[in-house]
Design a protein around this motif. Structure first.
Motif, PDB file in Angstrom:
ATOM      1  N   MET A   9       0.889  -1.169   0.000  1.00 43.92           N
ATOM      2  CA  MET A   9       0.000   0.000   0.000  1.00 43.92           C
ATOM      3  C   MET A   9       0.922   1.212   0.000  1.00 43.92           C
ATOM      4  O   MET A   9       1.787   1.334   0.865  1.00 43.92           O
ATOM      5  N   VAL A  10       0.752   2.076  -0.989  1.00 39.14           N
ATOM      6  CA  VAL A  10       1.651   3.210  -1.188  1.00 39.14           C
ATOM      7  C   VAL A  10       0.964   4.484  -0.697  1.00 39.14           C
ATOM      8  O   VAL A  10      -0.104   4.843  -1.200  1.00 39.14           O
ATOM      9  N   GLU A  11       1.577   5.123   0.268  1.00 33.11           N
ATOM     10  CA  GLU A  11       0.971   6.289   0.927  1.00 33.11           C
ATOM     11  C   GLU A  11       0.592   7.399  -0.053  1.00 33.11           C
ATOM     12  O   GLU A  11      -0.465   8.005   0.075  1.00 33.11           O
ATOM     13  N   ALA A  23      -0.287  -3.068  -4.964  1.00 32.23           N
ATOM     14  CA  ALA A  23       0.530  -4.048  -5.680  1.00 32.23           C
ATOM     15  C   ALA A  23       0.796  -5.234  -4.765  1.00 32.23           C
ATOM     16  O   ALA A  23       0.725  -5.122  -3.541  1.00 32.23           O
ATOM     17  N   THR A  24       1.097  -6.362  -5.383  1.00 31.19           N
ATOM     18  CA  THR A  24       1.587  -7.522  -4.654  1.00 31.19           C
ATOM     19  C   THR A  24       2.873  -7.979  -5.337  1.00 31.19           C
ATOM     20  O   THR A  24       3.073  -7.750  -6.532  1.00 31.19           O
ATOM     21  N   VAL A  58      -3.996   8.194 -15.098  1.00 27.89           N
ATOM     22  CA  VAL A  58      -3.785   6.774 -14.801  1.00 27.89           C
ATOM     23  C   VAL A  58      -2.292   6.439 -14.830  1.00 27.89           C
ATOM     24  O   VAL A  58      -1.767   5.797 -13.915  1.00 27.89           O
ATOM     25  N   MET A  59      -1.600   6.881 -15.869  1.00 30.92           N
ATOM     26  CA  MET A  59      -0.169   6.588 -15.974  1.00 30.92           C
ATOM     27  C   MET A  59       0.599   7.256 -14.832  1.00 30.92           C
ATOM     28  O   MET A  59       1.500   6.637 -14.244  1.00 30.92           O
ATOM     29  N   VAL A  65       2.760   4.523  -7.803  1.00 28.47           N
ATOM     30  CA  VAL A  65       2.834   3.202  -7.163  1.00 28.47           C
ATOM     31  C   VAL A  65       4.213   2.596  -7.385  1.00 28.47           C
ATOM     32  O   VAL A  65       4.849   2.116  -6.439  1.00 28.47           O
ATOM     33  N   LEU A  66       4.685   2.621  -8.627  1.00 26.74           N
ATOM     34  CA  LEU A  66       6.018   2.087  -8.905  1.00 26.74           C
ATOM     35  C   LEU A  66       7.071   2.758  -8.036  1.00 26.74           C
ATOM     36  O   LEU A  66       7.896   2.090  -7.395  1.00 26.74           O
ATOM     37  N   LYS A  67       7.066   4.079  -8.007  1.00 30.03           N
ATOM     38  CA  LYS A  67       8.046   4.833  -7.210  1.00 30.03           C
ATOM     39  C   LYS A  67       7.929   4.471  -5.731  1.00 30.03           C
ATOM     40  O   LYS A  67       8.940   4.316  -5.044  1.00 30.03           O
ATOM     41  N   GLY A  68       6.708   4.319  -5.244  1.00 27.96           N
ATOM     42  CA  GLY A  68       6.486   3.998  -3.842  1.00 27.96           C
ATOM     43  C   GLY A  68       7.014   2.647  -3.422  1.00 27.96           C
ATOM     44  O   GLY A  68       7.214   2.390  -2.238  1.00 27.96           O
ATOM     45  N   ILE A  69       7.252   1.764  -4.389  1.00 29.05           N
ATOM     46  CA  ILE A  69       7.799   0.439  -4.067  1.00 29.05           C
ATOM     47  C   ILE A  69       9.210   0.261  -4.632  1.00 29.05           C
ATOM     48  O   ILE A  69       9.712  -0.855  -4.726  1.00 29.05           O
TER      49      ILE A  69
END
Length: 137
Positions: A9-11, A23-24, A58-59, A65-69
């Protein structure tokens, strides 16, 4: 290598529109939930008008999300795109989508026409990415 499944879960990412993780991840494979054109700052804000503006949102949400993980667009290996007005919006969505990736490094992709999406969105996109090394626990 951590063999357990990680639920992300991305803040800074938008509030999910349903009961799911952003994401998983397992064995370096990362499955990003489809993002909607919702604002990460205000879940109740109106959606952007038109498929080009919605695709941009959307992008940008997927990038958050990508950056957050700890990943980036260069780690994306596959995308699925869902359009409610396929014939009308396909070209405009493609123009926006393509601008996010280098022309020689486009992910594999499927694009599907659907009868409806959450929040009456025109577009939703999900990603599969691959991490070269496991995330720190």
């Amino acid at each position: 290598m951590d063999l357990s499944t990680r639920f992300w879960m991305v803040e800074d990412a938008p509030t999910p529109v349903g009961p799911f993780s952003h994401a998983t991840e397992q064995h370096g494979w990362v499955f990003l939930t489809g993002q909607m054109p919702t604002s990460p700052d205000d879940d109740n804000a109106p959606l952007p008008e038109g498929v080009a503006a919605q695709t941009t949102r959307v992008m940008d949400n997927l990038v958050l999300v990508l950056k957050g993980i700890g990943l980036g667009l260069e780690d994306v290996v596959s995308a699925r795109i869902f359009l409610t007005e396929f014939k009308r919006d396909y070209a405009a969505m493609n123009a926006v989508y393509a601008a996010y990736f280098p022309p020689a490094k486009l992910p594999a992709r499927t694009c599907i026409g659907v009868t409806g999406l959450a929040r009456d969105a025109l577009v939703e996109i999900d990603f599969i990415a691959h991490r070269q090394t496991s995330a720190a626990a």
